[in-house]
Design an enzyme around this catalytic site. Structure first.
Site: not given
Ligand SMILES: Nc1ncnc2c1ncn2[C@@H]1O[C@H](COP(=O)(O)OP(=O)(O)OP(=O)(O)O)[C@@H](O)[C@H]1O
Ligand SMILES: O=P(O)(O)OC[C@H]1O[C@](O)(CO)[C@@H](O)[C@@H]1O
Ligand SMILES: [Mg+2]
Length: 328
Positions: A14, A27, A75-76, A106-107, A130, A132, A134, A176, A219
């Site tokens: 992502g 760079v 996402r490959c 992480d992926g 990311t 996330d 995480d 997720r 309320s």
């Protein structure tokens, strides 16, 4: 003296605000140190398709404020196979590339570590990119700060209308497998309850808390549900609670992908710059299979293995308890 002559940089998984400042830092630090730099489009997919281009200092002009990633991301699936990795390796070798900087979650790191163990002649460094948050070995991942602020802006607006109508809202936020955005945004907006993927909350307890709020003349109430919560999404949780809290008018909002967009915050611009810079310096020093991260206010290198360990320590138990107390 470093053996590295040519590095490739890619963004994967992502997108996250802060990836562009990080690409810029990679760079320019590399070029300053007389290395050639190749930009890989669409993450690992670009390695397999040989979709790469030579980058100059001007390739990264005026991108600090841009969300998304100028290199695109993907996402490959093929990179998960031995055959896909072999094609990626051959394409890198054919271009004379001897080091790879991956910016992702992480992926992305799981893939990078597998690749690096299989082909150790290509040095690999990672930047945690990311929303996330995480990953271990860094207090913050790139994009987490901006995404949390985006969620807070949305939650403040929802609180206005929730209060005006005396409503109970269930808000689904991204994550997720990670409740980091949910917890930080929940504290910032005074959420009445927060449901996380890492920690199961009994629906009976949630209902009890909401009833206590009603009794205390609240309320409006806001319940944040991280998308990976075990009960399902915000709609499922709302359905379960609805029958029991008859006095509240219940509404659901899914914040979705707007959480990933937008101009990076100052924090993410600085973090991206520091971590991108540190990765290239690490490569020059002979490091590989490491991630550059922020611990306290220091940039540190951590092994990719360690970076991939469980991140639950980021959801401090005392913070959860505090949320309960502060929302009475
Ligand atoms: N076990 C694996 N082996 C090889 N490659 C992998 C593996 N797991 C993930 N990858 C590669 O990394 C890519 C990114 O992973 P993933 O989609 O989980 O996102 P991420 O990097 O965790 O980022 P985020 O969670 O922020 O979206 C995958 O699309 C795939 O190409
Ligand atoms: O819709 P996509 O692009 O697969 O992304 C969704 C996932 O990506 C993340 O936002 C991280 O970038 C997760 O929290 C979420 O589950
Ligand atoms: Mg991930």
């Amino acid at each position: 003296m470093s053996k590295i002559k040519k590095i490739a940089v890619l963004t994967s998984g992502g997108d996250a605000p802060g990836m562009n400042p990080c690409i810029r830092a990679v760079v320019r630090t590399a070029i300053y140190h007389k290395l050639d730099v190749v930009g890989v489009r669409q993450g690992y997919q670009g390695l397999i398709d040989d979709n790469m281009y030579d980058m100059t200092t001007r390739s990264v002009s005026n991108i600090l404020d841009l969300g998304g990633t100028i290199l695109k991301t993907a996402r490959c699936l093929p990179f998960r196979t031995e055959e896909g990795m072999e094609i990626a390796y051959q394409n890198l070798k054919a271009r004379g590339i001897d080091a790879l900087v991956v910016i992702g979650g992480d992926g992305t790191f799981t893939g990078a570590l597998r690749f690096s163990k299989k082909y150790p002649d290509i040095a690999v460094m990672g930047v945690p990119g990311t929303i996330d948050n995480d990953l271990c070995g860094t207090d913050y991942t790139l994009g987490f700060d901006t995404a949390t602020n985006t969620v807070i802006e949305a939650l403040d607006k929802i609180r206005d209308t929730a209060d005006a109508h005396d409503r109970l809202f269930f808000i689904e936020v991204m994550g997720r497998d990670s409740g980091c955005i949910a917890l930080r945004a929940g504290i910032s907006c005074g959420a009445e309850a927060i449901l996380l993927p890492e920690k199961e909350t009994a629906i009976s307890e949630l209902i009890e808390g909401l009833k206590a709020g009603e009794h205390n003349k609240k309320s409006s109430s806001i319940v944040i549900v991280a998308e990976g919560d075990k009960h399902g999404g915000a709609y499922d949780v709302a359905q379960m609670v609805k029958q029991e809290v008859k006095n509240y008018d219940v509404k659901v909002t899914i914040l979705g992908h707007l959480q990933r967009g937008g101009s990076p915050s100052a924090f993410d611009r600085i973090l991206g710059s520091r971590l991108g810079y540190a990765c290239v310096i690490g490569l020059l020093n002979g490091d590989t299979q490491k991630m550059a991260g922020l611990k306290g206010n220091s940039v540190m290198l951590t092994s990719l293995e360690e970076a991939l360990m469980v991140h639950e320590y980021k959801l401090e138990e005392d913070l959860m308890q505090m949320v309960e107390i502060l929302s009475i």
